[in-house]
Motif scaffolding. Structure first.
Motif, short mmCIF file in Angstrom:
data_model
loop_
_atom_site.label_atom_id
_atom_site.label_comp_id
_atom_site.label_asym_id
_atom_site.label_seq_id
_atom_site.Cartn_x
_atom_site.Cartn_y
_atom_site.Cartn_z
N LEU A 185 27.90 73.28 39.76
CA LEU A 185 28.43 71.93 39.72
C LEU A 185 29.93 71.87 39.37
O LEU A 185 30.41 70.88 38.82
CB LEU A 185 27.62 71.09 38.71
N CYS A 186 30.63 72.95 39.70
CA CYS A 186 32.04 73.03 39.29
C CYS A 186 32.92 72.05 40.05
O CYS A 186 34.00 71.69 39.59
CB CYS A 186 32.56 74.44 39.52
N GLY A 187 32.49 71.65 41.25
CA GLY A 187 33.23 70.62 41.96
C GLY A 187 34.29 71.09 42.93
O GLY A 187 34.98 70.28 43.54
N LYS A 188 34.44 72.40 43.07
CA LYS A 188 35.48 72.87 44.00
C LYS A 188 35.18 72.42 45.43
O LYS A 188 36.06 72.00 46.16
CB LYS A 188 35.57 74.40 43.96
N ASN A 191 31.11 63.82 49.12
CA ASN A 191 30.99 63.96 47.67
C ASN A 191 29.82 64.91 47.39
O ASN A 191 28.69 64.50 47.13
CB ASN A 191 30.75 62.59 47.04
N ARG A 244 29.08 67.11 45.00
CA ARG A 244 28.41 67.17 43.68
C ARG A 244 27.34 66.09 43.59
O ARG A 244 26.25 66.31 43.12
CB ARG A 244 29.44 66.99 42.56
N HIS A 245 27.72 64.92 44.06
CA HIS A 245 26.78 63.82 44.07
C HIS A 245 25.59 64.17 44.97
O HIS A 245 24.44 64.00 44.60
CB HIS A 245 27.52 62.57 44.58
N ILE A 270 23.14 66.73 43.40
CA ILE A 270 22.22 66.14 42.40
C ILE A 270 21.17 65.28 43.10
O ILE A 270 19.98 65.36 42.81
CB ILE A 270 23.01 65.32 41.37
N ARG A 271 21.60 64.49 44.08
CA ARG A 271 20.65 63.62 44.76
C ARG A 271 19.61 64.43 45.55
O ARG A 271 18.44 64.10 45.57
CB ARG A 271 21.38 62.67 45.71
#
Ligand code: SF4
Ligand code: SF4
Ligand code: SF4
Ligand code: SF4
Lengths: 123, 593
Positions: free
Chosen positions: A81-84, A94, A96-97, A100-101
């Motif tokens: 989930l680091c977001g790179k 998006n 990361r979103h 999770i979803r």
């Protein structure tokens, strides 16, 4: 088909009758924008988890988008989930979103149709 | 019974409900404290912290010092009602003690003027008391009037938006507002009949004719008692529970109690200590730039307290911490938000086995450098750090040169605490086994994680701005001071998160002309890309970034500097301004001897 001199590899066939896109549909209308993905693979190229393993976020979310859920939930749990990926995506997905979803959508049950398992190795 | 009239019943019933409900809540919550929290309290119970807590309680709960600092009128509004009413109660009790002997029921002090008609006969200071009490009442009335004006015209107290209250909170508020005019009316009616008024009640009382006063006296006292009773009975179940929760929260906090990863009894105290003042609304970037109306702590905490938490509200927050510095009660809003993101069964163990192959490195005698995931996307920062290490003649171990094991904070902030702990364990082993004594990181997210969430005893963790400031101060590197003007963007995680404001500024002042911006230090604006929020889209992040940029570009600088790879990326997208990390600013101006 031998007369054509080539054959279609069985493994690459996607049998749409076997697909169940219910969970993918559940993510539609969600604002992660996963639907905008053009499969460029930039996310995988930059991925922190991918630097240490064969984890490929593009492969995983592509499978999810196609309705091939086998092994996806487990694979997604390797993400840090680091977001790179989110930062580099040229389509502003998006991720990361979406990650999770996707995990939430897959939580209750995962299709246990063994026929779909081989697709993991294909993509 | 002497000193009794049926009109005191509503007040007394309300008071009993209030005290009973408070006691039950307090005890129930306390029983849910974790063992660690309880032992903290026991350990620090007899210490100077107790006095500090007392001072803070007076400052905040009565004087409303923090609210005053934000806005004078708002401070006056809160302070006048709280302090004024508190003094009314205390002075009234003292006066009753002097004037009433025997049958001094709890309501006697509250309705003293009704029961003691000729106070001068029993107490020589009665006249002074009457004047003081009247003045105090006027102070409270002025606060209530201001609250009324505020509800129509928020700007008078410097607020753009005020809380949208529930019907029940409004009911409690109106009964509170009703109390003081009723008290004035009742005491004035009595004062026009007997010589027990002060300057205010006498003046208002002179408007009553004797017949009206006789007719109205009892009903007015009844209304006063009724509004008191209503307010008291609604207090424990409305926002006004904060009056009885804020003080314990201050004491617990001063005694070292902190929020934990999961909800505890202390969280229950904090939830009720929120006064729903709405101060956290205006500066929240999600409100200011995106008009998200339901996610600010005031609503978020209320939803949890009334047991209807919304996952969406829990997730839609940048965790920028801006609300937390504004909150006059000093609640730990970020931790509560994180607790509510608990992922349950999604938070799986044993998913990072693939990291086994990352092996420790023997780095004894070197400093460790951890760029962080994001720094891989901003090679300018890591290259500059290498130059700086070389210039200082410092041997270093670039711990994540070939890929970062994430520090775990992004997962932690999203409620995946098991997964985050696993990454922390891995990194801790890598760091400890390497033998480094100093670990430098360029990423404020990692920095906050290393300093607060890791246990790295024996290893000093530094943000690169601290390290560079040290190098400059000790003369290990020399930089020429250019005449370019610079504004500095405080990253949320570094500033509000870790309290590092001065070192980056020292470094920048050594390298150029540092300009001030309108909102800086703890009031700095989030760049919009804080990893705390997964919900908002790129476009929305852009709007928040633009606010931050307009603050930074207002003094027309040549360079915008920051200390976070994420902020650098965020500020740099969609414009051609010169955004540089501190390390890059310094590396350009290094003098090699
Ligand atoms: S970078 Fe974005 S567009 Fe490219 S594959 Fe990944 S998600 Fe799709
Ligand atoms: S967030 Fe997950 S998928 Fe994206 S780059 Fe980081 S580890 Fe890879
Ligand atoms: S969280 Fe703090 S600032 Fe916000 S409404 Fe509650 S007390 Fe006020
Ligand atoms: S942490 Fe930031 S985004 Fe979240 S509620 Fe507070 S001010 Fe708003």
């Amino acid at each position: 088909m031998p007369e054509f001199g080539f054959s279609i590899s069985k493994g690459r066939t996607i049998d749409f009758d076997l697909l169940d896109s219910a969970r993918t549909a559940a993510l539609e209308g969600d604002d992660s924008g996963l639907i905008k993905c053009m499969d460029c693979g930039t996310c995988t190229a930059t991925c922190s988890a991918g630097a240490f393993s064969d984890f490929s976020i593009r492969k995983i979310h592509t499978m999810f988008r196609r309705g091939q859920y086998d092994g996806v939930a487990e694979a997604l749990s390797k993400c840090m989930l680091c977001g790179k990926c989110t930062l580099v995506c040229p389509r502003s997905v998006n991720l990361r979103h979406a990650i999770i979803r996707m995990r939430q959508t897959l939580r209750t049950s995962v299709p246990d149709d063994d026929d779909l398992r081989h697709y993991l190795n294909v993509l | 019974m002497k000193n009794f009239s049926p009109f005191v019943i509503p007040f007394t019933v309300g008071l009993i409900i209030l005290l009973a409900a408070c006691c039950i809540k307090w005890v129930r919550w306390y029983r849910h404290f974790t063992p660690v929290q309880k032992s903290q309290i026991r350990k620090n119970l007899i210490s100077v912290n107790l006095i500090r807590a007392l001072v803070e309680s007076v400052n905040e709960c009565l004087l409303h010092h923090r609210v005053f600092r934000r806005n004078l009128m708002l401070g006056y509004m809160h302070g006048s009602i709280a302090l004024g009413w508190f003094l009314l109660i205390v002075t009234g009790a003292v006066e009753a003690g002097l004037e009433v002997h025997g049958d001094r029921h709890v309501w006697v002090a509250v309705f003293l003027r009704y029961f003691v008609h000729d106070p001068e006969a029993v107490c020589p200071y009665a006249g002074i008391f009457a004047q003081v009490m009247d003045s105090l009442l006027l102070v409270v009335l002025s606060g209530v009037s201001l609250a009324f004006v505020k509800s129509v015209y928020h700007k008078v107290v410097g607020m753009r938006k005020v809380t949208r209250h529930t019907a029940f909170d409004l009911f409690a508020k109106y009964s509170l507002w009703f109390i003081f005019p009723m008290r004035l009316a009742a005491e004035s009616a009595t004062a026009s009949l007997y010589p027990n008024g002060g300057w205010l009640t006498d003046a208002v009382g002179s408007l009553f004719s004797v017949e009206t006063a006789r007719l109205m006296e009892l009903p007015l006292w009844g209304l006063y008692s009724f509004s008191l009773g209503l307010f008291f009975a609604s207090m424990p179940f409305s926002r006004y529970m904060h009056i009885f929760t804020e003080v314990p929260v201050i004491f617990f906090r001063r005694l070292g109690v902190r929020e934990t990863d999961r909800r505890s009894g202390y969280t229950m105290y904090e939830l009720s200590a929120c006064s729903r003042c709405g101060i956290c609304i205006d500066d929240c970037p999600l409100n200011r730039d995106l008009d998200h109306k339901t996610v600010q702590p005031v609503y978020f905490l209320r939803d949890i307290r009334y047991k209807r938490p919304q996952l969406e509200t829990a997730e839609d927050c940048l965790m920028c911490g801006r609300c937390q510095v504004e909150c006059p009660v000093g609640l730990d809003l970020i931790s509560i938000r994180r607790q509510m993101r608990d992922r349950g069964t999604l938070d799986t163990a044993g998913t990072y086995d693939y990291l086994e192959k990352v092996k420790p490195f023997n780095a004894i005698g070197r400093v460790g450098y951890f760029g962080g995931c994001m720094s891989h996307l901003t090679p300018g920062i890591t290259e500059s750090m290498k130059k700086i290490f070389d210039a200082a003649g410092q041997k270093y171990w670039y711990m994540d040169e070939n890929g970062s094991v994430c520090c775990g904070r992004p997962l932690y902030q999203q409620g995946f605490s098991v997964q985050a702990a696993e990454l922390r364990r891995k990194n801790t082993r890598l760091i400890k086994d390497s033998g480094v004594k100093i670990l430098i990181t360029s990423c404020p997210i990692c920095y906050q994680s290393f300093t607060k969430e890791y246990r790295l005893e024996g290893v000093k963790v530094m943000h690169h701005s601290e390290y560079i400031a040290g190098l400059i101060a000790s003369g290990r590197i020399v930089v020429t001071r250019g005449d370019e003007s610079i504004t500095y963007h405080d990253p949320c995680e570094l500033g509000r998160g870790c309290g590092i404001y001065d070192e980056p500024r020292k470094v920048l002042e050594a390298s150029g002309r540092l300009l001030k911006t309108g909102q800086e230090r703890e009031k700095s604006l989030c760049c919009g890309h804080n990893l705390g929020n997964t919900l908002i889209s790129f476009e929305e992040q852009g709007k928040i970034r633009d606010s931050a940029l307009s603050n930074l570009t207002a003094p027309a600088p040549d360079i915008i500097a920051t200390g976070c790879p994420m902020c650098k990326k965020a500020l740099g997208t969609g414009n051609d301004l010169k955004i540089m990390d501190i390390a890059e600013v310094v590396a350009r101006r290094l003098i090699f001897s």
